[in-house]
Write a protein that holds these residues in place. Structure first.
Motif, PDB file in Angstrom:
ATOM      1  N   SER A  37       0.840  -1.182   0.000  1.00  0.00           N
ATOM      2  CA  SER A  37       0.000   0.000   0.000  1.00  0.00           C
ATOM      3  C   SER A  37       0.884   1.243   0.000  1.00  0.00           C
ATOM      4  O   SER A  37       1.932   1.250   0.629  1.00  0.00           O
ATOM      5  N   PRO A  38       0.478   2.309  -0.679  1.00  0.00           N
ATOM      6  CA  PRO A  38       1.260   3.556  -0.639  1.00  0.00           C
ATOM      7  C   PRO A  38       1.090   4.232   0.727  1.00  0.00           C
ATOM      8  O   PRO A  38       0.173   5.011   0.949  1.00  0.00           O
ATOM      9  N   LEU A  39       2.000   3.919   1.653  1.00  0.00           N
ATOM     10  CA  LEU A  39       1.840   4.342   3.030  1.00  0.00           C
ATOM     11  C   LEU A  39       1.906   5.857   3.201  1.00  0.00           C
ATOM     12  O   LEU A  39       1.208   6.420   4.038  1.00  0.00           O
ATOM     13  N   ARG A  40       2.740   6.527   2.436  1.00  0.00           N
ATOM     14  CA  ARG A  40       2.849   7.981   2.586  1.00  0.00           C
ATOM     15  C   ARG A  40       1.542   8.675   2.175  1.00  0.00           C
ATOM     16  O   ARG A  40       1.122   9.641   2.813  1.00  0.00           O
ATOM     17  N   LEU A  41       0.899   8.186   1.128  1.00  0.00           N
ATOM     18  CA  LEU A  41      -0.384   8.740   0.718  1.00  0.00           C
ATOM     19  C   LEU A  41      -1.442   8.460   1.781  1.00  0.00           C
ATOM     20  O   LEU A  41      -2.247   9.342   2.123  1.00  0.00           O
ATOM     21  N   ARG A  42      -1.460   7.259   2.312  1.00  0.00           N
ATOM     22  CA  ARG A  42      -2.397   6.939   3.383  1.00  0.00           C
ATOM     23  C   ARG A  42      -2.149   7.796   4.608  1.00  0.00           C
ATOM     24  O   ARG A  42      -3.094   8.203   5.295  1.00  0.00           O
ATOM     25  N   SER A  47      -4.278  11.859   7.987  1.00  0.00           N
ATOM     26  CA  SER A  47      -4.039  13.092   8.754  1.00  0.00           C
ATOM     27  C   SER A  47      -5.067  14.160   8.415  1.00  0.00           C
ATOM     28  O   SER A  47      -5.605  14.831   9.302  1.00  0.00           O
ATOM     29  N   VAL A  48      -5.340  14.325   7.126  1.00  0.00           N
ATOM     30  CA  VAL A  48      -6.312  15.329   6.704  1.00  0.00           C
ATOM     31  C   VAL A  48      -7.707  14.976   7.200  1.00  0.00           C
ATOM     32  O   VAL A  48      -8.431  15.814   7.754  1.00  0.00           O
ATOM     33  N   PHE A  49      -8.102  13.723   7.047  1.00  0.00           N
ATOM     34  CA  PHE A  49      -9.471  13.354   7.369  1.00  0.00           C
ATOM     35  C   PHE A  49      -9.715  13.217   8.863  1.00  0.00           C
ATOM     36  O   PHE A  49     -10.853  13.401   9.309  1.00  0.00           O
ATOM     37  N   VAL A  50      -8.702  12.923   9.661  1.00  0.00           N
ATOM     38  CA  VAL A  50      -8.909  12.921  11.111  1.00  0.00           C
ATOM     39  C   VAL A  50      -9.332  14.313  11.559  1.00  0.00           C
ATOM     40  O   VAL A  50     -10.340  14.483  12.258  1.00  0.00           O
ATOM     41  N   LEU A  94      -7.471   5.336  13.647  1.00  0.00           N
ATOM     42  CA  LEU A  94      -6.936   3.968  13.704  1.00  0.00           C
ATOM     43  C   LEU A  94      -6.075   3.674  12.476  1.00  0.00           C
ATOM     44  O   LEU A  94      -5.024   3.032  12.591  1.00  0.00           O
ATOM     45  N   ASP A  95      -6.514   4.131  11.315  1.00  0.00           N
ATOM     46  CA  ASP A  95      -5.712   3.948  10.110  1.00  0.00           C
ATOM     47  C   ASP A  95      -4.398   4.707  10.222  1.00  0.00           C
ATOM     48  O   ASP A  95      -3.355   4.201   9.813  1.00  0.00           O
ATOM     49  N   LEU A  96      -4.444   5.891  10.791  1.00  0.00           N
ATOM     50  CA  LEU A  96      -3.225   6.674  11.000  1.00  0.00           C
ATOM     51  C   LEU A  96      -2.254   5.930  11.903  1.00  0.00           C
ATOM     52  O   LEU A  96      -1.052   5.872  11.635  1.00  0.00           O
ATOM     53  N   ARG A  97      -2.772   5.305  12.941  1.00  0.00           N
ATOM     54  CA  ARG A  97      -1.908   4.527  13.842  1.00  0.00           C
ATOM     55  C   ARG A  97      -1.281   3.334  13.129  1.00  0.00           C
ATOM     56  O   ARG A  97      -0.098   3.043  13.289  1.00  0.00           O
ATOM     57  N   ARG A 101       2.721   2.759  12.429  1.00  0.00           N
ATOM     58  CA  ARG A 101       3.391   1.545  12.896  1.00  0.00           C
ATOM     59  C   ARG A 101       4.093   0.832  11.748  1.00  0.00           C
ATOM     60  O   ARG A 101       5.220   0.375  11.881  1.00  0.00           O
ATOM     61  N   ARG A 102       3.436   0.770  10.582  1.00  0.00           N
ATOM     62  CA  ARG A 102       4.071   0.106   9.425  1.00  0.00           C
ATOM     63  C   ARG A 102       5.273   0.891   8.922  1.00  0.00           C
ATOM     64  O   ARG A 102       6.279   0.298   8.538  1.00  0.00           O
TER      65      ARG A 102
END
Length: 111
Positions: A37-42, A47-50, A94-97, A101-102
């Motif tokens: 998965s493109p982790l930097r994009l996620r 961050s924006v959506f939180v 949770l996705d940000l966490r 971690r990854r």
């Protein structure tokens, strides 16, 4: 050899094979075996959506608290929207966490 359960002619793949647990048939596509998965994009999107969903939850909650009995929209739909924004903010957090971690694991530092 035909599989009597589903009628196909493919051989089942043993569970010991790498990939998805319980996969029954070999891969047929051209996707990579270890898709990433493109982790930097996620990280950016989470961050924006939180912050966006937290702001939406606060806005709708304050609006619902100030709504009178005859107002349109009423306090019920506004409270519902505040709860939905809160749940989405929790999901994004949770996705940000998970993403952090990854990324930390990819860099080689411990959690």
């Amino acid at each position: 050899m035909r599989d009597s359960r589903n009628g196909s002619g493919r051989e089942p793949v043993p569970r010991a094979r790498s990939g998805m647990v319980g996969r029954r048939y070999p891969r047929t596509g051209t996707e990579p075996v270890t898709a990433r998965s493109p982790l930097r994009l996620r990280l950016l999107l989470a961050s924006v959506f939180v912050s966006l969903f937290i702001a939406g939850a606060v806005l709708f909650a304050v609006w619902a608290a100030g709504a009178d009995a005859g107002d349109s929209p009423g306090s019920g739909p506004l409270t519902f929207l505040a709860v939905v924004c809160g749940v989405l903010a929790l999901t994004a957090a949770l996705d940000l966490r998970v993403v952090l971690r990854r990324l930390r694991r990819e860099r080689g530092s411990t959690d």
